[in-house]
Design a protein around this motif. Structure first.
Motif, short mmCIF file in Angstrom:
data_model
loop_
_atom_site.label_atom_id
_atom_site.label_comp_id
_atom_site.label_asym_id
_atom_site.label_seq_id
_atom_site.Cartn_x
_atom_site.Cartn_y
_atom_site.Cartn_z
N HIS A 104 0.47 5.56 -0.74
CA HIS A 104 -0.22 6.78 -1.18
C HIS A 104 -1.69 6.52 -1.51
CE1 HIS A 104 3.90 8.15 -1.38
NE2 HIS A 104 4.16 7.23 -2.30
N LYS A 141 -10.69 3.10 -8.98
CA LYS A 141 -9.90 3.26 -10.21
C LYS A 141 -8.82 2.18 -10.27
CE LYS A 141 -7.24 6.64 -12.86
NZ LYS A 141 -6.72 8.03 -12.90
N MET A 142 -8.61 1.62 -11.47
CA MET A 142 -7.63 0.57 -11.67
C MET A 142 -6.67 0.99 -12.78
SD MET A 142 -6.69 -2.63 -10.82
CE MET A 142 -8.13 -3.49 -10.17
N SER A 157 -0.75 -4.25 -11.33
CA SER A 157 -1.74 -3.17 -11.44
C SER A 157 -1.79 -2.37 -10.14
CB SER A 157 -3.13 -3.73 -11.77
OG SER A 157 -3.53 -4.67 -10.79
N LEU A 158 -2.41 -1.21 -10.23
CA LEU A 158 -2.66 -0.36 -9.07
C LEU A 158 -4.17 -0.19 -8.93
CD1 LEU A 158 -0.03 2.51 -9.61
CD2 LEU A 158 0.21 0.48 -8.17
N TRP A 159 -4.66 -0.24 -7.68
CA TRP A 159 -6.09 -0.10 -7.43
C TRP A 159 -6.31 0.86 -6.28
CZ3 TRP A 159 -9.02 -2.99 -3.34
CH2 TRP A 159 -10.39 -2.70 -3.38
N ASN A 160 -7.22 1.81 -6.47
CA ASN A 160 -7.60 2.76 -5.44
C ASN A 160 -8.91 2.30 -4.82
OD1 ASN A 160 -8.66 5.03 -3.99
ND2 ASN A 160 -7.21 6.33 -5.09
N TRP A 201 -2.99 3.80 -2.70
CA TRP A 201 -3.14 2.84 -3.80
C TRP A 201 -2.64 1.47 -3.37
CZ3 TRP A 201 -5.09 3.89 -8.79
CH2 TRP A 201 -5.43 5.23 -9.01
N TYR A 210 0.85 -1.18 0.00
CA TYR A 210 0.00 0.00 0.00
C TYR A 210 0.89 1.23 0.00
CZ TYR A 210 -3.61 -3.25 1.65
OH TYR A 210 -4.47 -4.30 1.79
N PRO A 269 1.89 8.98 -5.88
CA PRO A 269 0.63 8.61 -6.54
C PRO A 269 0.78 8.62 -8.05
CG PRO A 269 0.25 10.20 -4.77
CD PRO A 269 1.72 10.10 -4.94
N PRO A 270 -0.03 7.83 -8.77
CA PRO A 270 0.14 7.72 -10.22
C PRO A 270 0.00 9.03 -10.98
CG PRO A 270 -1.24 5.95 -9.38
CD PRO A 270 -1.03 6.90 -8.25
N SER A 301 6.46 9.58 -10.35
CA SER A 301 5.91 8.30 -9.94
C SER A 301 6.58 7.16 -10.67
CB SER A 301 4.40 8.26 -10.22
OG SER A 301 3.84 7.07 -9.74
#
Length: 727
Positions: A69, A92-93, A84-87, A71, A67, A117-118, A123
């Motif tokens: 920021h 949001k993915m 992948s990144l998931w919020n 995400w 984990y 953060p993305p 980043s």
């Protein structure tokens, strides 16, 4: 048990927030669907009956890797090709291209880090590999990231990306910190960075469970820029993975960096997993829940919760719905701002060797509350105090400042006080704990539950953590790091008696009588060029005598005087007898005493040896206290015979010396007392041979009943059972 089918609200697909006052764990079964459910289980360590069980579509088939920021970093399992990144708040993915490493071994990916953060222009997602000197990174936009690698020392990695040009900078920081008292055979290290701070956690293991936890911090802003540097310029296509090899041959000369040993975690919390070496960190949590490093064992079933300030470990089992094969990680959520400051107050008028009684003890704090109920004249109070001795005197003295003034510190050596103390009877040994971090010696009465404290910095500085001590007859025998010799110490009178320098380091030691007795003999086992047992008659000889033995002194445990002989246990629980120690006809033999089939044979066990009147007893306890058995030696056969009762006797178990004495009250007899506390009421835990269960005392009444050591807390600081002696 409270369960909810979903963490999603009824309006839209927003993920509901978990209550912020708890540190939450999320468990995933990473096996195939045939092996178990694909649900996620959310549970809190502080209320195991409170759980959420649900199925989050974004996590199905994914492995939570970290984990950062807000995400969640995800990868497929087990190949770790798709990342992948998931919020969880916005749903949001962000999906990355497939990860293809040079050797094709994408399963070797270990740690991960997201620099920002993305949507931040700085980043980068960076991955490290297990046992391979390389790392992999993905540029989301243009980036600069700092990350820590261990190869096996600490390196700072800087990546600066501008258009298609990449600048990688490696800075050698130095070796990882290590405790100065390294006496454990197995170690596991964890490294975690947060903002400008780098944390290192070292867990030491003794007989399969944590026997020491050491916590260090490095302030990155304090580092100098004179370290070795190495630059590499690489071309990188836009939005693609890049793997970089780290040639460690140029980083052999380690630089010196100043790690700070931490003695208080305050409101922060760590969660580390020994099975996959993952580590999670929350810098802030509810004040009554912070201060812990939670350690999940390699089998995934046990949770050890280490409290940094108290230097204690609480033992608990993972929630039943969490499988041993599950991936468990700390869930990141926003917390309320309820942090409190850790406090520890001691009366500024207290002298270094003064004994006080604490009427209020919570979370390691010692508070003294002044009473306004008794407004008696001072001369009347002084008269009352003249009739108080021992614990009564200490309790009275610690009640309030007025009683403190009416009861001056006594040395307990004048004739009238000594006569009263001779008639004063204490019904149980006390648990003595040396807390160097807080600067106090704590005594806990297992029967009454009272805590008493000595502030004796001189002794605290003199006792080393790795020194194996022995306590009997109200005296503590240990190797003093200040005097460089064995010393006797009576914590109740402050008396210290130095012994001649033996010239050896003792792995174990014992003594036959108080040092005030003319018959006191001290025995120590040591190894230098040869294996020896050293003997010293305190009142008769000016020096030690050394005799050769045929057994490794490191394997000698619980040496116990029994008549004219000395018995001890070996590493495997075998019985060793030393006959006529100190005489010309001295001999050593292994007593082949058979033991009946033990119910504890199915799990790792610990054996303890002690004398009980005219009998020699051996107690066998399995790793988590689920099985406990007592045996008596029948020398005529010879064999160990199992017994189901101690009669009027009671046993006090400790890691270096055990004692069996006759109980002075019926409530205390036929019980085995352990140097552990119940995690909730903080009372001493004992095992009743009558009920075959564990209990604690509530005054003279027995309360609690449980079947093993789960839900208890044990000390990592040096501790012993000691029989109060005021002479």
């Amino acid at each position: 048990m409270e369960q909810k089918p979903s963490l999603y609200d009824s309006v839209g697909d927003q993920l509901l927030r978990l209550p912020a006052q708890y540190p939450w764990l999320v468990s995933q079964n990473l096996g195939t669907e045939e092996d178990g459910s694909t649900d996620q289980i959310f549970c809190t360590l502080h209320d195991p009956l409170f759980k959420y069980q649900c199925q989050i579509p974004e996590l199905t088939g994914k492995h939570i890797r970290g984990y950062y920021h807000g995400w969640v970093i995800l990868s497929d399992h087990p190949k770790s090709v798709m990342w992948s990144l998931w919020n969880p708040l916005t749903s949001k993915m962000i999906t990355f291209p497939p990860l293809i490493v040079k050797d094709g071994d994408s399963e070797s990916i270990d740690e991960c880090c997201l620099s920002a953060p993305p949507d931040d222009p700085n980043s980068v997602l960076l991955l490290t590999r297990i046992n391979k000197p390389s790392f992999v990174f993905f540029r989301l936009l243009v980036a600069m990231v700092k990350y820590m690698l261990t190869i096996p020392f600490v390196i700072q990695l800087d990546i600066v990306v501008k258009k298609k040009e990449v600048l990688i900078k490696l800075l050698l920081l130095g070796a990882k910190p290590s405790p100065t008292y390294n006496c454990c055979p197995e170690w596991t290290n964890f490294l975690k960075g947060s903002c400008t701070e780098l944390f290192c956690i070292t867990v030491a293991f003794i007989e399969g469970k944590p026997g020491g936890v050491y916590f260090f911090k490095l302030d990155m802003t304090s580092l100098k820029s004179e370290e070795r540097e190495r630059f590499r310029d690489l071309d990188m296509t836009l939005m693609d993975w890049k793997e970089v090899d780290v040639d460690d041959s140029r980083f052999r000369n380690l630089s010196r960096i100043m790690w700070e040993k931490m003695v208080d975690l305050k409101d922060a919390v760590f969660f580390v997993d020994l099975s996959d070496h993952s580590v999670y960190y929350k810098p802030a949590i509810a004040s009554d829940l912070g201060g812990y490093i939670h350690i999940r064992d390699k089998m995934g079933k046990i949770l050890y919760s280490y409290h940094v300030k108290d230097n204690t470990i609480s033992l608990s089992s993972m929630p039943l719905l969490v499988l041993p094969t599950s991936n468990v990680s700390l869930w990141e959520c926003r917390l309320e701002d309820d942090h409190g400051e850790a406090k520890f107050t001691v009366d500024s008028k207290q002298k270094d060797d003064e004994i006080v009684a604490g009427s209020v003890v919570t979370d390691g704090e010692v508070e003294y509350k002044e009473s306004h109920l008794l407004n008696l004249p001072l001369d009347l109070l002084e008269t009352i105090m003249d009739y108080c001795v021992g614990v009564e005197y200490m309790n009275f003295r610690a009640t309030c400042k007025r009683f403190h003034l009416a009861a001056p510190l006594k040395k307990w050596r004048d004739e009238s006080a000594f006569k009263r103390l001779q008639a004063y009877s204490l019904i149980s040994p006390w648990l003595m704990v040396l807390d160097k971090n807080q600067g106090i010696i704590t005594f806990t009465d297992p029967y009454l539950g009272d805590n008493y404290f000595i502030k004796n910095l001189h002794i605290l500085r003199s006792v080393g953590y790795q020194i194996k001590c022995c306590s009997r007859f109200g005296w503590l025998l240990f190797l003093s790091t200040e005097f460089h010799c064995m010393v006797f110490f009576n914590p109740f009178t402050g008396d210290i008696r130095k012994l001649p320098n033996a010239g050896y380091y003792f792995y174990s030691a014992c003594f036959s009588a108080p040092p005030t007795s003319p018959d006191c003999m001290v025995v120590g086992f040591s190894a230098s060029d040869e294996w020896v047992v050293s003997i010293h008659y305190v009142a008769q000889e000016p020096s030690w005598r050394a005799l050769r033995v045929d057994v490794d002194p490191c394997s000698i445990r619980f040496p116990t005087f029994f008549g004219q002989d000395l018995y001890a246990l070996g590493d495997e629980g075998e019985l060793i007898r030393f006959e006529n120690l100190g005489e010309d006809n001295y001999s050593m033999t292994f007593v082949k005493a058979n033991t009946p089939l033990s119910c504890c044979s199915t799990s790792p066990t610990e054996c303890y040896l002690m004398k009980c009147d005219r009998d020699l007893l051996k107690v066998i306890v399995d790793k988590y206290g689920e099985c406990i058995e007592v045996f008596k030696l029948n020398e005529s056969k010879p064999e160990w015979e199992k017994i189901d009762s101690l009669g009027k006797h009671m046993i006090y178990i400790c890691g270096t010396a055990c004692v069996c004495i006759e109980a002075k009250t019926p409530q205390m007899e036929n019980k085995i007392y352990f140097p552990i506390l119940h995690s909730n009421n903080k009372k001493i835990v004992f095992y009743s041979l009558e009920t075959c269960r564990y209990h604690t005392f509530n005054g003279a009444n027995i309360q609690q009943h449980f079947k093993d050591f789960f839900g208890t807390t044990y000390h990592l600081s040096p501790h012993w059972w000691i029989e109060p002696s005021w002479s």
